[in-house]
Design a protein around this motif. Structure first.
Motif, mmCIF file in Angstrom:
data_model
loop_
_atom_site.group_PDB
_atom_site.id
_atom_site.type_symbol
_atom_site.label_atom_id
_atom_site.label_comp_id
_atom_site.label_asym_id
_atom_site.label_seq_id
_atom_site.Cartn_x
_atom_site.Cartn_y
_atom_site.Cartn_z
ATOM 1 N N VAL A 59 0.739 -1.472 0.171
ATOM 2 C CA VAL A 59 -0.336 0.220 0.422
ATOM 3 C C VAL A 59 1.336 1.492 -0.679
ATOM 4 O O VAL A 59 0.201 2.430 -0.695
ATOM 5 C CB VAL A 59 -1.033 -0.205 1.191
ATOM 6 N N ILE A 60 2.276 1.576 0.708
ATOM 7 C CA ILE A 60 2.933 2.983 0.966
ATOM 8 C C ILE A 60 3.188 2.767 0.078
ATOM 9 O O ILE A 60 3.453 3.543 -0.770
ATOM 10 C CB ILE A 60 3.547 2.084 2.277
ATOM 11 N N ILE A 63 0.590 2.269 -3.210
ATOM 12 C CA ILE A 63 -0.623 3.733 -3.759
ATOM 13 C C ILE A 63 -0.214 5.113 -3.389
ATOM 14 O O ILE A 63 0.287 5.206 -4.041
ATOM 15 C CB ILE A 63 -1.514 2.869 -2.812
ATOM 16 N N ASN B 111 0.671 -6.370 14.285
ATOM 17 C CA ASN B 111 2.487 -6.332 14.151
ATOM 18 C C ASN B 111 2.804 -4.734 14.042
ATOM 19 O O ASN B 111 3.720 -5.113 13.521
ATOM 20 C CB ASN B 111 3.333 -7.893 14.235
ATOM 21 N N ILE B 112 1.991 -4.694 12.774
ATOM 22 C CA ILE B 112 2.763 -3.348 11.692
ATOM 23 C C ILE B 112 1.825 -2.632 11.910
ATOM 24 O O ILE B 112 1.247 -1.330 10.825
ATOM 25 C CB ILE B 112 1.858 -4.265 10.150
ATOM 26 N N LEU B 115 2.979 0.492 10.307
ATOM 27 C CA LEU B 115 2.671 0.695 9.114
ATOM 28 C C LEU B 115 1.508 0.866 8.152
ATOM 29 O O LEU B 115 1.465 1.722 7.221
ATOM 30 C CB LEU B 115 3.412 -0.428 8.342
ATOM 31 N N LEU B 118 1.233 4.708 8.393
ATOM 32 C CA LEU B 118 1.602 5.082 7.311
ATOM 33 C C LEU B 118 0.675 4.715 5.683
ATOM 34 O O LEU B 118 0.730 5.603 5.147
ATOM 35 C CB LEU B 118 3.015 4.587 6.986
ATOM 36 N N ALA B 119 -0.172 3.888 5.746
ATOM 37 C CA ALA B 119 -0.209 3.109 4.444
ATOM 38 C C ALA B 119 -2.212 4.255 4.322
ATOM 39 O O ALA B 119 -2.309 4.559 3.189
ATOM 40 C CB ALA B 119 -0.800 1.795 4.495
ATOM 41 N N SER B 122 -0.979 7.546 3.397
ATOM 42 C CA SER B 122 -1.191 7.724 1.974
ATOM 43 C C SER B 122 -1.991 7.385 0.601
ATOM 44 O O SER B 122 -2.330 7.863 0.332
ATOM 45 C CB SER B 122 0.133 6.483 1.267
ATOM 46 N N ILE B 123 -2.906 6.667 1.387
ATOM 47 C CA ILE B 123 -4.597 5.942 0.497
ATOM 48 C C ILE B 123 -4.847 7.607 0.398
ATOM 49 O O ILE B 123 -5.446 8.269 -0.064
ATOM 50 C CB ILE B 123 -5.372 5.293 0.591
ATOM 51 N N GLU B 155 6.327 12.274 3.224
ATOM 52 C CA GLU B 155 6.573 11.183 3.343
ATOM 53 C C GLU B 155 7.456 10.382 3.826
ATOM 54 O O GLU B 155 8.138 9.567 4.592
ATOM 55 C CB GLU B 155 6.048 10.551 2.255
ATOM 56 N N GLY B 170 12.764 -0.617 18.616
ATOM 57 C CA GLY B 170 12.296 -2.499 18.202
ATOM 58 C C GLY B 170 11.701 -3.077 17.966
ATOM 59 O O GLY B 170 11.323 -4.329 17.410
ATOM 60 N N LEU B 172 7.086 -2.799 15.684
ATOM 61 C CA LEU B 172 6.524 -2.128 14.653
ATOM 62 C C LEU B 172 4.618 -1.929 15.146
ATOM 63 O O LEU B 172 4.388 -1.505 14.907
ATOM 64 C CB LEU B 172 6.351 -2.549 13.247
#
Lengths: 177, 393
Positions: A59-60, A63, B111-112, B115, B118-119, B122-123, B155, B170, B172
């Motif tokens: 996605v990062i 997209i 666990n992410i 991320l 951030l994802a 960005s969308i 970004e 250490g 995410l």
């Protein structure tokens, strides 16, 4: 059918449907939006297979990075002129051959099973139990077993970046003089 | 009831519903706080008409936005015009799913987590870009182009600052980041002998740019572009963009608080002697002070209705303050209190920026992003990596 396979078929339908919409839309921005939907579907597939890290990066990068730049360029194109012109160039036949070849290749792998892609020294596939350390596992494998391809890809990208800068700079100098 | 709460899917669903229902109200009050603080910085009074001291202004604004005519330009791309604000709001609210509001209030601890935020952000940028393009107006298009370039540029330093913090922690996972700060006994911002201050400052600057706030609000620069990407939007659709902007501010601030300022931990979490003063006395005294301020309004207001509102507010804050004195309620709310307190400080910082700094010119924006922030953030990452390698063995 288990929840897992239901999820798989829903996401697969989303990806394929969006992909078909992408190549059939006359309006390029609509095509880009459908492409984004297809990419989100692929991220969902990664997620359903337990590859959380890949899903996030999908996605990062695709997209947040690539599609934003696509749209940046597309928005400067007059869409109405574009949609009345003939979309396909004279490369119809090479494109058809390439598409059929790709289809046959994928079909060959699908028939023979994924096992034929195995090679000695390949990293062990991650079981469902190792989900909690997915990102760490990707990092470890990337920086130990696959360090050379990883660094080669980095150098390739670096060359591409420098090339882009050099090309844009030379054009500027010509217009100035 | 007990059985229902034990189901792993029920508490997150309840929390999700609460967040979606309550956040618009919170966003409305952040807007009121912003208008009041900006007014104060400019020696004005700000909104004063709706309710005593304008405390009911957000409700009036929300009502106005919902009743307003929803104009869709006839030459616009209707499908995308509809999609863009929905996309922005949806992604901004989705990011709340991984925010660790306290040790017991969070929707999911995946666990992410970082991320995922951030994802989603960005969308969310796509909403701005598509919205400006679909309106078929030159001002909107210029706003979108700026938004696209700015998002992509900022970004990168935001990502590098985040990576540095992740490296330090250490993990995410958002709760994991907080746990590591508790374990190391120091906030992320001051770890590695204070060298983590570099990514902290960069994160705040890049976060301001990522949420399109002043002095980086070029996509909607009202003095040049009318209103930028949302020029043609009105009524409820415009409200959705507005909601998305404030949701993005809260999400970026929460991420900053979690990564660098200890999340829901109280300050000095390892000093047991400060447990009572910071966890009981401070919140109780804070709310008592707010109640005292409100009680003044009871006597100063001329209208009977306004007096009633101020009296109700005084009672409410006294009640909340008293609740912190109760051990049972305190244990439940204290994490949430510290998270909200730090979050409010971050949001205040954003408002303060808006009232203080003049807007960047476009070339200055790109200059700051590419020639300063990105190299400094890379340097900060390598420096912290080396220090961490030697300091922790």
């Amino acid at each position: 059918m288990s929840l897992d396979s239901v999820l798989f078929y829903v996401l697969a339908a989303l990806v394929l449907g969006s992909a078909i919409m992408t190549i059939t839309r006359r309006n390029v921005v609509h095509a880009a939006v459908w492409l984004i939907s297809a990419l989100v579907g692929v991220a969902g597939l990664f997620l359903s297979r337990g590859a959380e890290f890949l899903a996030g990066v999908q996605v990062i990068v695709y997209i947040g990075g690539i599609m934003v730049l696509f749209l940046f360029v597309i928005m400067l194109v007059p869409v109405h002129d574009e949609s009345t012109q003939r979309r396909f160039s004279n490369q119809k036949w090479p494109a058809t051959v390439a598409a059929v070849a790709l289809f046959l290749w994928v079909a060959f792998i699908a028939v023979n099973g994924v096992g034929m892609l195995d090679h000695p020294g390949m990293a062990e596939p991650l079981g469902p139990g190792s989900l909690s350390e997915n990102s760490e596992a990707v990092g470890l494998v990337l920086f130990s077993q696959y360090l050379l391809p990883f660094e080669l890809a980095s150098i390739l990208l670096l060359v591409a970046i420098i090339g882009a800068i050099v090309m844009s700079k030379t054009r500027n100098r010509e217009t100035e003089s | 009831m007990e059985q229902l709460l034990a189901n792993p899917y029920v508490p997150p669903l309840i929390l999700t519903a609460v967040i979606i229902l309550v956040f618009p109200l919170i966003a409305g009050y952040i807007v009121l706080a912003e208008r009041k603080v900006l007014a104060d910085l400019q020696v004005r009074l700000g909104p004063m008409r709706v309710g005593p001291y304008g405390v009911l202004q957000p409700l009036a604004d929300a009502l106005k936005l919902m009743l307003k005519e929803d104009v869709i330009p006839s030459q616009s791309d209707k499908w995308i015009f509809w999609l863009a604000p929905v996309l922005s709001t949806f992604t901004a609210l989705s990011a709340f799913a991984v925010l660790p509001l306290s040790d017991r209030f969070f929707v999911a601890d995946v666990n992410i987590g970082i991320l995922f935020i951030l994802a989603m952000s960005s969308i969310g940028a796509l909403g701005l870009i598509l919205g400006g393009w679909s309106a078929n107006s030159k001002y909107s298009l210029m706003g979108s182009l700026r938004a696209a370039a700015q998002m992509v540029s900022y970004e990168v330093p935001l990502g590098f600052a985040t990576v540095t913090a992740i490296m330090c922690a250490g993990t995410l996972s958002m709760q994991g980041v907080i746990a590591s700060q508790l374990e190391r006994g120091v906030w992320g911002a001051f770890d590695n002998y204070g060298l983590m201050l570099i990514p902290t400052v960069l994160f705040i600057i890049a976060g301001t740019a990522e949420t399109n706030r002043a002095p980086f609000d070029l996509p909607e620069a009202e003095s040049e572009l009318v209103a930028g990407f949302h020029t043609e939007y009105s009524g409820f659709r415009w409200a959705l963009f507005f909601l998305a902007e404030y949701a993005a501010i809260v999400v970026i601030s929460s991420l900053c608080v979690t990564l660098f300022f200890g999340g829901w931990l109280r300050p000095f979490p390892n000093v047991a002697a400060l447990e009572m003063p910071l966890n009981t006395l401070f919140p109780a005294a804070l709310f008592a002070l707010i109640a005292l301020g409100c009680s003044k309004g009871v006597f100063r207001q001329a209208l009977a209705g306004f007096r009633l509102v101020m009296a109700a507010l005084t009672g409410l804050f006294l009640l909340v303050g008293a609740a912190f004195a109760l051990p049972v309620a305190n244990e439940l709310m204290i994490g949430l209190f510290w998270f909200a307190f730090k979050l409010a400080a971050m949001v205040y910082l954003f408002i303060w920026y808006r009232g203080t700094f003049p807007r960047f010119r476009y070339d200055q924006l790109m200059d700051v992003g590419w020639r300063w922030l990105i190299p400094i953030s890379m340097f900060g990452l390598i420096l912290n990596g080396v220090v961490q390698l030697f300091a922790r063995g």
